[in-house]
Design a protein around this motif. Structure first.
Motif, PDB file in Angstrom:
ATOM      1  N   PRO A 256       8.678   8.513  -4.618  1.00  0.00           N
ATOM      2  CA  PRO A 256       8.080   8.704  -5.956  1.00  0.00           C
ATOM      3  C   PRO A 256       7.089   7.596  -6.270  1.00  0.00           C
ATOM      4  CG  PRO A 256      10.314   7.846  -6.149  1.00  0.00           C
ATOM      5  CD  PRO A 256      10.102   8.132  -4.694  1.00  0.00           C
ATOM      6  N   VAL A 257       5.885   7.984  -6.664  1.00  0.00           N
ATOM      7  CA  VAL A 257       4.836   7.034  -7.048  1.00  0.00           C
ATOM      8  C   VAL A 257       4.263   7.521  -8.376  1.00  0.00           C
ATOM      9  CG1 VAL A 257       2.703   5.884  -6.395  1.00  0.00           C
ATOM     10  CG2 VAL A 257       4.323   6.588  -4.617  1.00  0.00           C
ATOM     11  N   LEU A 258       4.798   6.988  -9.468  1.00  0.00           N
ATOM     12  CA  LEU A 258       4.376   7.428 -10.794  1.00  0.00           C
ATOM     13  C   LEU A 258       2.936   7.029 -11.086  1.00  0.00           C
ATOM     14  CD1 LEU A 258       7.613   6.586 -12.832  1.00  0.00           C
ATOM     15  CD2 LEU A 258       6.948   8.771 -11.807  1.00  0.00           C
TER      16      LEU A 258
ATOM     17  N   ALA B  96       0.835  -1.209   0.000  1.00  0.00           N
ATOM     18  CA  ALA B  96       0.000   0.000   0.000  1.00  0.00           C
ATOM     19  C   ALA B  96       0.866   1.254   0.000  1.00  0.00           C
ATOM     20  CB  ALA B  96      -0.929  -0.019   1.214  1.00  0.00           C
ATOM     21  N   MET B  97       1.939   1.251   0.779  1.00  0.00           N
ATOM     22  CA  MET B  97       2.831   2.408   0.812  1.00  0.00           C
ATOM     23  C   MET B  97       3.551   2.594  -0.514  1.00  0.00           C
ATOM     24  SD  MET B  97       4.499   2.175   4.616  1.00  0.00           S
ATOM     25  CE  MET B  97       3.492   2.334   6.094  1.00  0.00           C
ATOM     26  N   ASP B  98       3.938   1.478  -1.142  1.00  0.00           N
ATOM     27  CA  ASP B  98       4.617   1.578  -2.443  1.00  0.00           C
ATOM     28  C   ASP B  98       3.705   2.160  -3.513  1.00  0.00           C
ATOM     29  OD1 ASP B  98       6.877   0.514  -1.337  1.00  0.00           O
ATOM     30  OD2 ASP B  98       6.473  -1.542  -1.972  1.00  0.00           O
ATOM     31  N   LYS B  99       2.397   1.978  -3.356  1.00  0.00           N
ATOM     32  CA  LYS B  99       1.439   2.528  -4.310  1.00  0.00           C
ATOM     33  C   LYS B  99       0.982   3.933  -3.938  1.00  0.00           C
ATOM     34  CE  LYS B  99      -0.410  -2.012  -5.585  1.00  0.00           C
ATOM     35  NZ  LYS B  99      -1.611  -2.887  -5.569  1.00  0.00           N
ATOM     36  N   GLY B 100       1.560   4.495  -2.878  1.00  0.00           N
ATOM     37  CA  GLY B 100       1.201   5.847  -2.474  1.00  0.00           C
ATOM     38  C   GLY B 100       0.040   5.916  -1.515  1.00  0.00           C
ATOM     39  N   ASN B 101      -0.472   4.769  -1.073  1.00  0.00           N
ATOM     40  CA  ASN B 101      -1.575   4.744  -0.122  1.00  0.00           C
ATOM     41  C   ASN B 101      -1.000   4.785   1.286  1.00  0.00           C
ATOM     42  OD1 ASN B 101      -3.914   4.393   1.312  1.00  0.00           O
ATOM     43  ND2 ASN B 101      -4.262   2.290   0.668  1.00  0.00           N
ATOM     44  N   VAL B 102      -0.857   5.992   1.832  1.00  0.00           N
ATOM     45  CA  VAL B 102      -0.263   6.180   3.147  1.00  0.00           C
ATOM     46  C   VAL B 102      -1.210   7.010   4.007  1.00  0.00           C
ATOM     47  CG1 VAL B 102       2.123   6.013   2.332  1.00  0.00           C
ATOM     48  CG2 VAL B 102       0.976   8.225   2.332  1.00  0.00           C
ATOM     49  N   PRO B 103      -1.144   6.838   5.327  1.00  0.00           N
ATOM     50  CA  PRO B 103      -1.985   7.676   6.193  1.00  0.00           C
ATOM     51  C   PRO B 103      -1.502   9.119   6.175  1.00  0.00           C
ATOM     52  CG  PRO B 103      -0.483   6.345   7.510  1.00  0.00           C
ATOM     53  CD  PRO B 103      -0.331   5.878   6.101  1.00  0.00           C
ATOM     54  N   PHE B 104      -2.398  10.037   5.850  1.00  0.00           N
ATOM     55  CA  PHE B 104      -1.999  11.444   5.732  1.00  0.00           C
ATOM     56  C   PHE B 104      -3.109  12.324   6.295  1.00  0.00           C
ATOM     57  CE2 PHE B 104      -1.653  15.524   3.569  1.00  0.00           C
ATOM     58  CZ  PHE B 104      -0.312  15.825   3.790  1.00  0.00           C
ATOM     59  N   SER B 105      -2.752  13.138   7.266  1.00  0.00           N
ATOM     60  CA  SER B 105      -3.690  14.076   7.875  1.00  0.00           C
ATOM     61  C   SER B 105      -3.523  15.441   7.226  1.00  0.00           C
ATOM     62  CB  SER B 105      -3.445  14.168   9.386  1.00  0.00           C
ATOM     63  OG  SER B 105      -4.196  15.226   9.945  1.00  0.00           O
ATOM     64  N   ARG B 106      -4.613  16.001   6.699  1.00  0.00           N
ATOM     65  CA  ARG B 106      -4.560  17.336   6.096  1.00  0.00           C
ATOM     66  C   ARG B 106      -4.506  18.432   7.158  1.00  0.00           C
ATOM     67  NH1 ARG B 106      -8.213  14.451   2.869  1.00  0.00           N
ATOM     68  NH2 ARG B 106      -7.596  14.283   0.668  1.00  0.00           N
ATOM     69  N   GLU B 107      -4.814  18.084   8.387  1.00  0.00           N
ATOM     70  CA  GLU B 107      -4.835  19.089   9.441  1.00  0.00           C
ATOM     71  C   GLU B 107      -3.438  19.449   9.925  1.00  0.00           C
ATOM     72  OE1 GLU B 107      -7.686  20.357   9.877  1.00  0.00           O
ATOM     73  OE2 GLU B 107      -8.653  18.817   8.659  1.00  0.00           O
ATOM     74  N   LEU B 108      -2.501  18.506   9.826  1.00  0.00           N
ATOM     75  CA  LEU B 108      -1.150  18.786  10.306  1.00  0.00           C
ATOM     76  C   LEU B 108      -0.459  19.860   9.475  1.00  0.00           C
ATOM     77  CD1 LEU B 108       0.585  17.862  12.644  1.00  0.00           C
ATOM     78  CD2 LEU B 108       1.653  16.191  11.143  1.00  0.00           C
ATOM     79  N   PRO B 109      -0.530  19.834   8.123  1.00  0.00           N
ATOM     80  CA  PRO B 109       0.031  20.958   7.359  1.00  0.00           C
ATOM     81  C   PRO B 109      -0.651  22.291   7.684  1.00  0.00           C
ATOM     82  CG  PRO B 109      -0.248  19.064   5.930  1.00  0.00           C
ATOM     83  CD  PRO B 109      -0.913  18.728   7.234  1.00  0.00           C
ATOM     84  N   LEU B 110      -1.966  22.278   7.995  1.00  0.00           N
ATOM     85  CA  LEU B 110      -2.641  23.512   8.390  1.00  0.00           C
ATOM     86  C   LEU B 110      -2.080  24.032   9.709  1.00  0.00           C
ATOM     87  CD1 LEU B 110      -6.361  22.738   7.506  1.00  0.00           C
ATOM     88  CD2 LEU B 110      -4.753  24.170   6.245  1.00  0.00           C
TER      89      LEU B 110
END
Length: 362
Positions: free
Chosen positions: A118-120, A22-36
């Protein structure tokens, strides 16, 4: 309904391979609130450490523009362009630290969650991304509704907190309208500082909860069914039926090679019928006697049969045959503890002509 049943059937924890794929395909846990939160922190740092000095520098550089406009030369278009360039450069110098801080903190917040890779496959064009129906399904899916609820919650909570914090300054703002302009600027700076701090605290709390939720939801979404676990095991370890067949074929090939090597033997030691060990010893070749074949039951009978066909001496030594069979593998020399017993048999082989009938050792 089918989706709910599929989720209910995912009772197994995701394997390391499932998580890695899943990580190799770019499916990773990502919170949009942390960049905010990172952006809010960058704005606070800019407001506290960079804005006062930058605003003072910008004010001093623009004094002549506002206090002595009659001294400006705007006779030609080039003069106007030069004036706008000057204003743009001065304003850009003040705002540049804000842009740098926001970009830096935004990237740091993303890297903190997951290292970039990189995940093309994620940038390849797909028709489903421009499909109206799929877009509507994504918007009104469970995840879409959760994101909407989080956004609405943020707006309500942050707005309420800002309203409570600034309620005490309401009458102060009205009074400042009739006071010195410098007082208004100081009051506005203080109010903006309060707003930024409130937003920072609120986004920090929301980001902490959202990071935990996104990781839990990501891990839960990758759970596997029992059939998926079995299929993955077959892929990684191989199908047990196929592997069993491969091992069987390998044993058959090894057995055929071993049987083919029996005619090269110098003597055969038997149990007499349950075990048979074929040894090769040639003085000119040197070294200890070598086990070229061994077997029990039907294989032992086959070794005896081939030995008789080729006139290889057969010695019935049950204890010696069982010991060599148990301790020595094919294509290996016998250990030293068998030297004396085997040497006596080899001496009999070289002392009289080889015979195909069983020989009872003395």
């Amino acid at each position: 309904m089918a989706e709910d049943q599929d989720k209910d059937s995912k009772t197994e924890e995701p394997s390391e391979k499932k998580l890695r794929d899943a990580m190799d395909k770019g499916n990773v846990p990502f919170s949009r609130e942390l960049p905010l939160f990172g952006s809010a922190l960058a704005i606070l740092i800019f407001f506290v450490f960079f804005l006062p000095a930058g605003a003072a520098r910008l004010t001093s550089s623009l004094v002549d523009v506002f206090e002595k406009p009659e001294e400006l030369s705007l006779a030609t278009g080039q003069d106007a362009v030069f004036l706008f360039q000057h204003l743009f450069m001065e304003s850009g110098a003040v705002l540049l630290p804000a842009f740098v801080l926001m970009i830096t903190f935004g990237i740091a917040a993303s890297v903190f969650q997951n290292m970039p890779r990189p995940v093309l496959n994620r940038v390849q064009p797909k028709m489903e991304r421009i499909s109206l129906m799929k877009g509507i399904k994504r918007i009104y899916s469970v995840k879409g509704m959760v994101e909407f609820a989080k956004s609405l919650f943020k707006i309500l909570v942050v707005s309420s907190i800002i309203g409570v914090v600034l309620s005490d300054d309401y009458f102060g703002v009205l009074a400042a309208m009739f006071s010195d302009p410098a007082t208004i600027l100081d009051m506005m700076r203080a109010m903006v500082g309060k707003v930024i701090i409130v937003v920072l605290i609120a986004t920090a709390a929301i980001a902490a909860v959202d990071v935990l939720w996104t990781r839990f939801d990501w891990h839960n979404d990758l759970r596997m069914t029992r059939q998926e676990v079995k299929d993955e095991y077959k892929q990684s370890e191989g199908d047990p039926i196929v592997k069993s067949r491969q091992r069987s074929l390998a044993r058959d090939r090894a057995r055929r090679r071993m049987i083919a090597a029996v005619p090269r033997a110098t003597l055969v030691i038997t149990n007499p019928t349950h075990y048979a060990v074929a040894l090769r010893y040639v003085r000119e070749e040197g070294g200890a006697p070598l086990v070229v074949a061994k077997g029990q039951d039907l294989i032992a009978l086959k070794i005896r049969e081939i030995a008789q066909e080729h006139g290889i001496p057969i010695f019935e030594e049950p204890p010696l045959a069982r010991s060599i069979f148990a301790q020595v593998s094919v294509d290996s020399v016998i250990p030293t503890e068998f030297y004396r017993a085997v040497a006596e048999l080899i001496h009999q082989v070289y002392a009289k002509p080889a015979q195909s009938q069983p020989v009872k050792a003395s």
